[in-house]
Design an enzyme around this catalytic site. Structure first.
Site, mmCIF file in Angstrom:
data_model
loop_
_atom_site.group_PDB
_atom_site.id
_atom_site.type_symbol
_atom_site.label_atom_id
_atom_site.label_comp_id
_atom_site.label_asym_id
_atom_site.label_seq_id
_atom_site.Cartn_x
_atom_site.Cartn_y
_atom_site.Cartn_z
ATOM 1 N N GLN A 178 0.805 -1.228 0.000
ATOM 2 C CA GLN A 178 0.000 0.000 0.000
ATOM 3 C C GLN A 178 0.837 1.276 0.000
ATOM 4 O O GLN A 178 0.352 2.323 -0.411
ATOM 5 C CB GLN A 178 -0.966 0.014 1.203
ATOM 6 C CG GLN A 178 -2.101 -0.994 1.092
ATOM 7 C CD GLN A 178 -3.078 -0.698 -0.038
ATOM 8 O OE1 GLN A 178 -3.148 0.418 -0.559
ATOM 9 N NE2 GLN A 178 -3.834 -1.702 -0.444
ATOM 10 N N CYS A 324 -15.126 -10.477 2.529
ATOM 11 C CA CYS A 324 -16.034 -10.450 1.375
ATOM 12 C C CYS A 324 -17.063 -11.559 1.516
ATOM 13 O O CYS A 324 -18.158 -11.479 0.984
ATOM 14 C CB CYS A 324 -15.275 -10.686 0.081
ATOM 15 S SG CYS A 324 -13.726 -9.847 0.012
HETATM 16 N N1 PLP Z 1 -0.851 -6.643 1.246
HETATM 17 C C1 PLP Z 1 -1.636 -5.544 1.338
HETATM 18 C C2 PLP Z 1 -1.331 -4.524 2.372
HETATM 19 C C3 PLP Z 1 -2.713 -5.382 0.471
HETATM 20 O O1 PLP Z 1 -3.490 -4.297 0.565
HETATM 21 C C4 PLP Z 1 -2.971 -6.387 -0.500
HETATM 22 C C5 PLP Z 1 -4.149 -6.278 -1.378
HETATM 23 O O2 PLP Z 1 -5.198 -5.803 -0.994
HETATM 24 C C6 PLP Z 1 -2.120 -7.501 -0.573
HETATM 25 C C7 PLP Z 1 -1.074 -7.583 0.318
HETATM 26 C C8 PLP Z 1 -2.342 -8.584 -1.592
HETATM 27 O O3 PLP Z 1 -2.097 -8.074 -2.890
HETATM 28 P P1 PLP Z 1 -2.418 -8.913 -4.208
HETATM 29 O O4 PLP Z 1 -3.812 -8.577 -4.575
HETATM 30 O O5 PLP Z 1 -1.428 -8.449 -5.224
HETATM 31 O O6 PLP Z 1 -2.238 -10.345 -3.876
#
Ligand code: PLP
Length: 386
Positions: A178, A324
């Site tokens: 993020q 979800c």
């Molecule tokens: N880590 C954080 C802080 C995230 O916000 C997200 C996705 O929402 C992920 C990991 C996982 O990312 P990805 O969708 O690329 O697997």
């Protein structure tokens, strides 16, 4: 539609799209360098790797393409844990990590026969004083922590864990998913032994992530995807050349423009907050006292169910951060970990802004949110809205 859910994903940048669509001649398998098609794909991939490594300030041999941040988290956390000695069966995470990190850490300790130690946070979303020295010791293989939280935008300083990790000899893995493109990457670059991010959060392609494992931690690393030995056996599998090329453009822009992006997002977020305040609805910002990403507002509306707010929004797309899975009515584990009650955590909505909002759009979004909050408050008679 007014999209205020940029922490979940972002639209694809036009330059990224152009780069991805420009690969007609590079369809070969980058592993088949015996012939020219493979060689061309291989050199295109090498150039993408080069550009990314330079942008994020690591050596080319320290960067690996993955399919997502989730995959990168599993590769890093489990791989580093498996590579550690049997005297280090434990893994440490903060209580506000993304499920991608929590699940990887849980699996790592299950395989190692150790236990998962959780660094508790306070109401401000920051790790409580004394937690790191209490829980990070020489039995710990890996410590995983995020640089910014996806639900609240609260920034966590990875340098605060560096000393304890160095003293204990544990690897520090930082989830920068993020913060990349929204905040300075310097502290992550300098303090993490491994860090990762995702293409689709930075206006890049979906289904591609980036993982860094610093050189000194590659020795003994045990890959859970060794495959055909691609990417030096750390992440096997034929690389997605098209997505890699798009990721290179996206990360270069994200690192270069993070201050401008943060300013643009803050302008939209501030205007949105201003309209809400002007309307007079009751709300507060979760984690207001902490340093936060400018683009993220996790708002608490006392007594008003967050999911009900979302259901009453016709144009605005936001998120409650809750599971979800509708069969699981649990509110966000992040908000509960910060000490919000079940009811408080159920009354929060996350609005996350991008770099391209019009004033008119923000005003319309705020009006719709205020209307929804008033309508529900009135129906539930929880707040004396007129
Ligand atoms: N880590 C954080 C802080 C995230 O916000 C997200 C996705 O929402 C992920 C990991 C996982 O990312 P990805 O969708 O690329 O697997």
């Amino acid at each position: 539609m007014i999209f205020l859910d940029y922490n979940s994903t972002t639209p694809v940048d036009a330059e990224v799209e152009a780069e991805c669509n420009n690969l007609g001649d590079f369809w070969g398998n980058p592993g088949s360098i015996q012939h020219s098609h493979g060689e061309r794909a291989s050199s295109y991939l090498a150039s993408a790797r080069d550009r990314i490594s330079r942008a994020i300030g690591v050596e080319v041999s320290e960067f690996f393409f993955t399919g997502s941040a989730t995959e990168a988290a599993s590769l890093a956390i489990i791989g580093l844990a498996l590579g550690a000695s049997p005297e280090r069966p434990n893994v440490v995470v903060s209580s506000v990590e993304h499920k991608a990190v929590l699940a990887a850490a849980e699996l790592a300790v299950k395989i190692k026969g150790g236990s998962l130690r959780v660094l508790l946070v306070g109401r401000d979303g920051q790790i409580l004083p004394g937690e790191a020295s209490l829980k990070i010791d020489t039995t710990v293989a890996v410590v995983a922590c995020m640089s910014a939280n996806n639900e609240t935008g609260i920034e966590m300083d990875p340098t605060s864990l560096r000393e304890a990790c160095t003293a204990a000899g544990a690897a520090l893995v930082v989830d920068a998913t993020q913060s990349v493109g929204k905040a300075d990457l310097a502290k992550v670059q300098q303090s993490a032994d491994s860090f990762f991010f995702s293409g689709h959060k930075i206006y890049g392609p979906r289904g591609v992530g980036g993982l860094v494992i610093k050189k000194s931690w590659q020795k003994g690393f045990v890959s859970i995807i060794p495959g055909g030995g691609q990417q030096r056996g750390i992440r096997g599998g034929t690389e997605n050349v098209q997505a890699a090329a798009g990721l290179a453009v996206a990360i270069e822009k994200a690192v270069r423009d993070f201050e401008l992006n943060a300013r643009l997002a803050q302008k939209a977020a501030d205007a949105f907050l201003g309209y809400l305040a002007q309307d007079g609805i009751v709300f507060s910002i979760v984690g207001e006292v902490s340093p936060r990403l400018q683009n993220t507002l996790c708002l608490y509306f006392p007594g008003i169910d967050g999911d009900a707010i979302l259901a009453n929004l016709m144009q605005v797309k936001a998120s409650t951060g809750s599971a979800c899975n509708s069969a699981n009515p649990e509110p966000s584990h992040v908000l509960l970990a910060m000490g919000l009650s079940f009811q408080e955590a159920s009354s929060c909505v996350r609005f996350s802004f991008g770099v391209n909002h019009s004033e008119q759009e923000i005003r319309a979004a705020a009006a719709e949110v205020c209307q929804a909050v008033r309508r529900i408050g009135h129906l539930m008679e929880v707040v004396d809205y007129q």
